[in-house]
Design an enzyme around this catalytic site. Structure first.
Site, PDB file in Angstrom:
ATOM      1  N   PRO A 166       0.679  -1.333   0.158  1.00  0.00           N
ATOM      2  CG  PRO A 166      -0.282  -1.181   2.089  1.00  0.00           C
ATOM      3  CD  PRO A 166       0.424  -1.989   1.074  1.00  0.00           C
ATOM      4  CG  ASN A 167      -0.361   4.464   1.182  1.00  0.00           C
ATOM      5  OD1 ASN A 167      -1.074   4.878   0.390  1.00  0.00           O
ATOM      6  ND2 ASN A 167      -0.591   4.019   2.117  1.00  0.00           N
ATOM      7  NE  ARG A 176       0.859  12.583  -2.279  1.00  0.00           N
ATOM      8  CZ  ARG A 176      -0.155  11.828  -1.834  1.00  0.00           C
ATOM      9  NH1 ARG A 176      -0.303  11.613  -0.425  1.00  0.00           N
ATOM     10  NH2 ARG A 176      -0.869  11.567  -2.799  1.00  0.00           N
ATOM     11  CE1 TYR A 193       8.862   5.100   2.867  1.00  0.00           C
ATOM     12  CE2 TYR A 193       7.300   7.541   2.844  1.00  0.00           C
ATOM     13  CZ  TYR A 193       7.894   5.939   3.538  1.00  0.00           C
ATOM     14  OH  TYR A 193       7.175   5.679   4.502  1.00  0.00           O
ATOM     15  CG  ASN A 199       8.194  -1.975   0.758  1.00  0.00           C
ATOM     16  OD1 ASN A 199       7.805  -1.999   1.736  1.00  0.00           O
ATOM     17  ND2 ASN A 199       8.952  -0.726   0.612  1.00  0.00           N
ATOM     18  CB  ALA A 246       1.106   0.442   6.804  1.00  0.00           C
ATOM     19  CD  GLU A 300       9.790  -7.263   6.631  1.00  0.00           C
ATOM     20  OE1 GLU A 300       9.664  -8.451   6.895  1.00  0.00           O
ATOM     21  OE2 GLU A 300       9.795  -6.375   7.371  1.00  0.00           O
ATOM     22  CG  HIS A 357      10.652  -2.184   5.419  1.00  0.00           C
ATOM     23  ND1 HIS A 357       9.396  -1.899   5.108  1.00  0.00           N
ATOM     24  CD2 HIS A 357      10.817  -3.385   6.033  1.00  0.00           C
ATOM     25  CE1 HIS A 357       9.085  -3.124   5.661  1.00  0.00           C
ATOM     26  NE2 HIS A 357       9.512  -4.145   6.326  1.00  0.00           N
ATOM     27  NE  ARG A 369       9.416   6.449   8.902  1.00  0.00           N
ATOM     28  CZ  ARG A 369       8.610   5.989   7.844  1.00  0.00           C
ATOM     29  NH1 ARG A 369       8.882   5.254   6.955  1.00  0.00           N
ATOM     30  NH2 ARG A 369       7.608   7.012   7.737  1.00  0.00           N
TER      31      ARG A 369
HETATM   32  O1  CA2 Z   1      10.198   2.191   4.459  1.00  0.00           O
HETATM   33  C1  CA2 Z   1       9.470   1.496   3.721  1.00  0.00           C
HETATM   34  O2  CA2 Z   1       9.449   1.197   2.629  1.00  0.00           O
HETATM   35  C2  CA2 Z   1       8.055   1.277   4.357  1.00  0.00           C
HETATM   36  O3  CA2 Z   1       7.557  -0.191   4.036  1.00  0.00           O
HETATM   37  C3  CA2 Z   1       7.030   2.243   3.588  1.00  0.00           C
HETATM   38  C4  CA2 Z   1       5.689   2.146   4.093  1.00  0.00           C
HETATM   39  C5  CA2 Z   1       5.810   2.107   5.527  1.00  0.00           C
HETATM   40  O4  CA2 Z   1       4.228   2.097   6.190  1.00  0.00           O
HETATM   41  C6  CA2 Z   1       6.412   1.189   6.144  1.00  0.00           C
HETATM   42  O5  CA2 Z   1       6.642   1.252   7.734  1.00  0.00           O
HETATM   43  C7  CA2 Z   1       8.028   1.445   5.833  1.00  0.00           C
HETATM   44  C8  CA2 Z   1       4.973   3.360   3.413  1.00  0.00           C
HETATM   45  C9  CA2 Z   1       4.883   3.698   2.368  1.00  0.00           C
HETATM   46  C10 CA2 Z   1       4.565   4.751   1.742  1.00  0.00           C
HETATM   47  O6  CA2 Z   1       5.057   5.219   0.679  1.00  0.00           O
HETATM   48  C11 CA2 Z   1       4.769   6.357   0.176  1.00  0.00           C
HETATM   49  C12 CA2 Z   1       5.630   6.933  -0.965  1.00  0.00           C
HETATM   50  C13 CA2 Z   1       5.856   8.249  -1.186  1.00  0.00           C
HETATM   51  C14 CA2 Z   1       4.799   8.998  -0.662  1.00  0.00           C
HETATM   52  C15 CA2 Z   1       3.928   8.679   0.428  1.00  0.00           C
HETATM   53  C16 CA2 Z   1       4.033   7.339   0.715  1.00  0.00           C
END
Ligand code: CA2
Length: 151
Positions: free
Chosen positions: A9-10, A17, A22, A72, A75, A96, A98, A105
């Site tokens: 997700p996301n 963003r 990221y 990946n 969340a 896995e 990240h 964090r």
């Molecule tokens: O660090 C990572 O790759 C995470 O898997 C990213 C997740 C977060 O919930 C994990 O704790 C760690 C969130 C992905 C959100 O991705 C975005 C990318 C660009 C802009 C907004 C969100």
């Protein structure tokens, strides 16, 4: 060799963003770079914001003769017993990944429900984590081939 790169997700928002967390590359940039860095690997890519779609994709690996999954889970890492059961239920090894260092964090990101059933976990290396995981699988295959070849 065949690898699946699975993003949760996301992660479709990558590069649009939160570049401080990221980076500024998009998912399409990552996919292009993986293909050109590992020409010997046939990659398939899948991103979904839905837990069930990710579970279905993990189940499908049983029919696809894949050597590994680079995952990946976003969340869902911190919440999903269903994804943990799916990973535990397939034979293909899953790494896995990240982008951010989840341990540096918020405390709710420190724990992964999935790590115990994965072959390994890479975090905090930015997008390089995906390349490190691919290189692990590529090396494993080369190493195994060399062991099988009589000298
Ligand atoms: O660090 C990572 O790759 C995470 O898997 C990213 C997740 C977060 O919930 C994990 O704790 C760690 C969130 C992905 C959100 O991705 C975005 C990318 C660009 C802009 C907004 C969100």
């Amino acid at each position: 060799m065949k690898l699946l790169v699975l993003n949760g997700p996301n992660l479709n928002l990558l590069g649009t963003r939160e570049p401080e967390t990221y980076g500024s590359a998009t998912l399409a940039d990552l996919e292009r770079a993986l293909k050109s860095t590992f020409p010997q690997v046939t990659f398939s890519f899948f991103q979904s914001n839905h837990e069930g779609a990710l579970i279905d994709k993990l189940h499908e690996t049983q029919n696809n003769a894949l050597q590994g999954v680079i995952f990946n889970p976003g969340a869902y890492t911190h919440t999903s017993i269903a994804l943990r059961d799916a990973i535990a239920g397939i034979k293909v090894p899953v790494i896995e990944v990240h982008i951010s260092n989840i341990h540096a964090r918020e405390s709710f990101r420190h724990h992964s429900l999935l790590a115990p059933v994965c072959a390994g976990q890479l975090c905090g290396l930015g997008l390089s984590g995906y390349f490190s995981a691919a290189s692990y699988f590529a090396f494993q295959e080369e190493w195994t081939e060399n062991l099988d070849t009589p000298q």
